[in-house]
Design an enzyme around this catalytic site. Sequence first.
Site, mmCIF file in Angstrom:
data_model
loop_
_atom_site.group_PDB
_atom_site.id
_atom_site.type_symbol
_atom_site.label_atom_id
_atom_site.label_comp_id
_atom_site.label_asym_id
_atom_site.label_seq_id
_atom_site.Cartn_x
_atom_site.Cartn_y
_atom_site.Cartn_z
ATOM 1 N N LYS A 145 0.761 -1.124 0.035
ATOM 2 C CA LYS A 145 0.141 -0.063 -0.073
ATOM 3 C C LYS A 145 0.822 1.258 0.140
ATOM 4 C CE LYS A 145 -4.215 -0.995 2.064
ATOM 5 N NZ LYS A 145 -5.390 -0.952 3.375
ATOM 6 N N HIS A 254 -7.954 6.948 11.744
ATOM 7 C CA HIS A 254 -7.670 8.092 10.651
ATOM 8 C C HIS A 254 -8.451 9.102 10.678
ATOM 9 C CE1 HIS A 254 -5.842 4.888 7.321
ATOM 10 N NE2 HIS A 254 -5.251 5.407 8.332
HETATM 11 N N1 NAD Z 1 1.527 1.299 3.562
HETATM 12 C C1 NAD Z 1 1.069 0.610 4.725
HETATM 13 O O1 NAD Z 1 0.485 -0.586 4.703
HETATM 14 C C2 NAD Z 1 1.026 1.521 6.042
HETATM 15 C C3 NAD Z 1 0.901 0.737 7.292
HETATM 16 C C4 NAD Z 1 1.113 1.426 8.519
HETATM 17 C C5 NAD Z 1 1.353 2.904 8.358
HETATM 18 N N2 NAD Z 1 1.318 3.486 7.175
HETATM 19 C C6 NAD Z 1 1.708 4.806 7.323
HETATM 20 O O2 NAD Z 1 2.940 5.055 7.771
HETATM 21 C C7 NAD Z 1 3.149 6.295 8.334
HETATM 22 C C8 NAD Z 1 3.542 6.126 9.788
HETATM 23 O O3 NAD Z 1 4.918 5.654 9.699
HETATM 24 P P1 NAD Z 1 5.900 5.699 10.908
HETATM 25 O O4 NAD Z 1 5.088 5.615 12.472
HETATM 26 O O5 NAD Z 1 7.073 5.208 10.828
HETATM 27 O O6 NAD Z 1 6.103 7.363 11.056
HETATM 28 P P2 NAD Z 1 7.335 8.329 10.337
HETATM 29 O O7 NAD Z 1 7.558 7.867 9.122
HETATM 30 O O8 NAD Z 1 6.939 9.747 10.346
HETATM 31 O O9 NAD Z 1 8.663 8.080 11.298
HETATM 32 C C9 NAD Z 1 8.362 8.437 12.478
HETATM 33 C C10 NAD Z 1 9.522 9.560 13.082
HETATM 34 O O10 NAD Z 1 10.775 8.374 13.423
HETATM 35 C C11 NAD Z 1 11.888 9.327 12.650
HETATM 36 N N3 NAD Z 1 12.635 8.105 12.344
HETATM 37 C C12 NAD Z 1 12.543 7.051 11.271
HETATM 38 N N4 NAD Z 1 13.269 6.091 11.618
HETATM 39 C C13 NAD Z 1 14.188 6.666 12.805
HETATM 40 C C14 NAD Z 1 15.449 5.915 13.239
HETATM 41 N N5 NAD Z 1 15.899 4.784 12.901
HETATM 42 N N6 NAD Z 1 15.749 6.651 14.553
HETATM 43 C C15 NAD Z 1 15.357 7.929 14.767
HETATM 44 N N7 NAD Z 1 14.284 8.462 14.144
HETATM 45 C C16 NAD Z 1 13.705 7.676 12.973
HETATM 46 C C17 NAD Z 1 11.117 9.766 11.504
HETATM 47 O O11 NAD Z 1 12.332 10.750 10.797
HETATM 48 C C18 NAD Z 1 9.996 10.259 11.840
HETATM 49 O O12 NAD Z 1 10.200 11.646 12.512
HETATM 50 C C19 NAD Z 1 1.709 6.824 8.238
HETATM 51 O O13 NAD Z 1 1.580 7.914 7.352
HETATM 52 C C20 NAD Z 1 0.853 5.798 7.941
HETATM 53 O O14 NAD Z 1 -0.431 6.152 7.413
HETATM 54 C C21 NAD Z 1 1.244 2.626 6.096
HETATM 55 O O1 LIG Z 2 -1.899 -2.987 4.882
HETATM 56 C C1 LIG Z 2 -2.987 -2.758 4.909
HETATM 57 O O2 LIG Z 2 -3.965 -3.020 4.431
HETATM 58 C C2 LIG Z 2 -3.436 -1.825 6.081
HETATM 59 O O3 LIG Z 2 -4.790 -1.472 6.355
HETATM 60 C C3 LIG Z 2 -2.060 -1.537 7.199
HETATM 61 C C4 LIG Z 2 -2.544 -0.186 7.802
HETATM 62 O O4 LIG Z 2 -1.804 -0.330 9.076
HETATM 63 C C5 LIG Z 2 -1.909 0.988 7.340
HETATM 64 O O5 LIG Z 2 -2.191 2.146 8.051
HETATM 65 C C6 LIG Z 2 -2.724 1.357 5.851
HETATM 66 O O6 LIG Z 2 -2.068 2.266 5.041
HETATM 67 C C7 LIG Z 2 -4.130 1.917 6.006
HETATM 68 O O7 LIG Z 2 -4.799 1.944 4.578
HETATM 69 P P1 LIG Z 2 -5.780 2.500 4.246
HETATM 70 O O8 LIG Z 2 -6.163 1.842 3.069
HETATM 71 O O9 LIG Z 2 -6.817 2.737 5.174
HETATM 72 O O10 LIG Z 2 -5.511 4.031 4.174
#
Ligand code: NAD
Ligand SMILES: O=C(O)C(=O)C[C@@H](O)[C@H](O)[C@H](O)COP(=O)(O)O
Length: 363
Positions: A145, A254
């Site tokens: 995603k 969200h």
């Molecule tokens: N694609 C998916 O399936 C999926 C799943 C869950 C979350 N997400 C998305 O991911 C995002 C949240 O990710 P997150 O929690 O990693 O947040 P983030 O990417 O903002 O990272 C969190 C903070 O940690 C810092 N950081 C990163 N690595 C570090 C390290 N090793 N040491 C010190 N600082 C570090 C970053 O600079 C940032 O300030 C949201 O936008 C969410 O929607 C996507």
């Molecule tokens: O991988 C997935 O599927 C998830 O829903 C993982 C979630 O933790 C993640 O935050 C994901 O980005 C949410 O998806 P969304 O489709 O609701 O935006």
Amino acid sequence: MPLPATVTVTTADTRYGILIDAGLLASASTWAGLPKAAQAVIVTNTTVDALHGDALRRALAPLYPSVSTVALPDGEVYKTWQTLNLIFDHLLGHGCDRKTVLFALGGGVVGDMAGFAAASYMRGVPFVQVPTTLLAQVDSSVGGKTAINHPLGKNMIGAFYQPCRVVCDLDTLGTLPARETSAGLAEIIKYGPIADAAFFDWIEEHVDALRAHDRAALAYAVQRSCEIKAEVVGQDEREAGLRAILNFGHTFGHAIEAGLGYGEWLHGEAVGCGMVMAAELSALLGLVPPAFVERLARLCERAGLPVKGPRLGIGRYLELMRVDKKAEGGEIRFVLIDAPGHALLRSAPDALVAQAIECHLAA
Ligand SMILES: NC(=O)c1ccc[n+]([C@@H]2O[C@H](COP(=O)([O-])OP(=O)(O)OC[C@H]3O[C@@H](n4cnc5c(N)ncnc54)[C@H](O)[C@@H]3O)[C@@H](O)[C@H]2O)c1
Ligand SMILES: O=C(O)C(=O)C[C@@H](O)[C@H](O)[C@H](O)COP(=O)(O)O
Ligand SMILES: [Zn+2]
């Protein structure tokens, strides 16, 4: 847990490994067999670049004639079109062709944006996830995603696009602030109620060790989380049905993120509180006993997560939740729990949803 571990993700048209170990960035075998190209581009942010950028540049230098870096501004508030465009500016400015390999070095924000850039640059270039937050190692780097946010809703513009490898180097977590560890724990906790009652029990036993960055506990949590996510994504890559269970807590979460303004609460914090509200809704519908809600809330608290939501107003919560990607014809569909380790998707009357939220609002 024996290290190294590799979890494989298999979808209809891709197959890739999630490598989990310490010291992976520095090990030559980590990078063997990746697509060959004239250029590699590291997409990261300014914080992570300063901490771990050199290690990745050193690793990639022998493999690609040119390795360049684009360091984005740091924060959820920058998960936007404008920031995405910085990646495209870099790729075009450096004459990157369609074989160029992107390396997403950072947390979920970097991973989601680099993945979306990879999905769309020249209609698709290969990319590798190098997650450096606990949340990214257990969740966002896996499953394809990719997205950016819109002021009206989280992750509203994006694509399903799988990486060709995920490299979870546990050493990178050594620099992670405690608040970010707790945010990652929210997504780890999520896997218990939705898919694995025994893992739920295990997290309860090891939550203190995880917060203390105990290496064996972290390794097992990353591995088991990736196994569960890989299993779900392998069955339903594009969220036609089953994959929605990975969204447990996210309909409420969200809304909190968008309602407060992105970055005010961390994604994992909003998900933790959202899971408690979703558990409450499950209890109000008679699917689980009230003790289950208390159990989950207690675990989230022990993980260092807020369990009382912001007072956005019930109407505002409902309005924000109606743009959720699982909604159909304006009807919100929630991921609910009917037994520890089992989730289902269903709608609920607004009055019960309002009650579930009100039970868990900050004073
Ligand atoms: N694609 C998916 O399936 C999926 C799943 C869950 C979350 N997400 C998305 O991911 C995002 C949240 O990710 P997150 O929690 O990693 O947040 P983030 O990417 O903002 O990272 C969190 C903070 O940690 C810092 N950081 C990163 N690595 C570090 C390290 N090793 N040491 C010190 N600082 C570090 C970053 O600079 C940032 O300030 C949201 O936008 C969410 O929607 C996507
Ligand atoms: O991988 C997935 O599927 C998830 O829903 C993982 C979630 O933790 C993640 O935050 C994901 O980005 C949410 O998806 P969304 O489709 O609701 O935006
Ligand atoms: Zn999430």
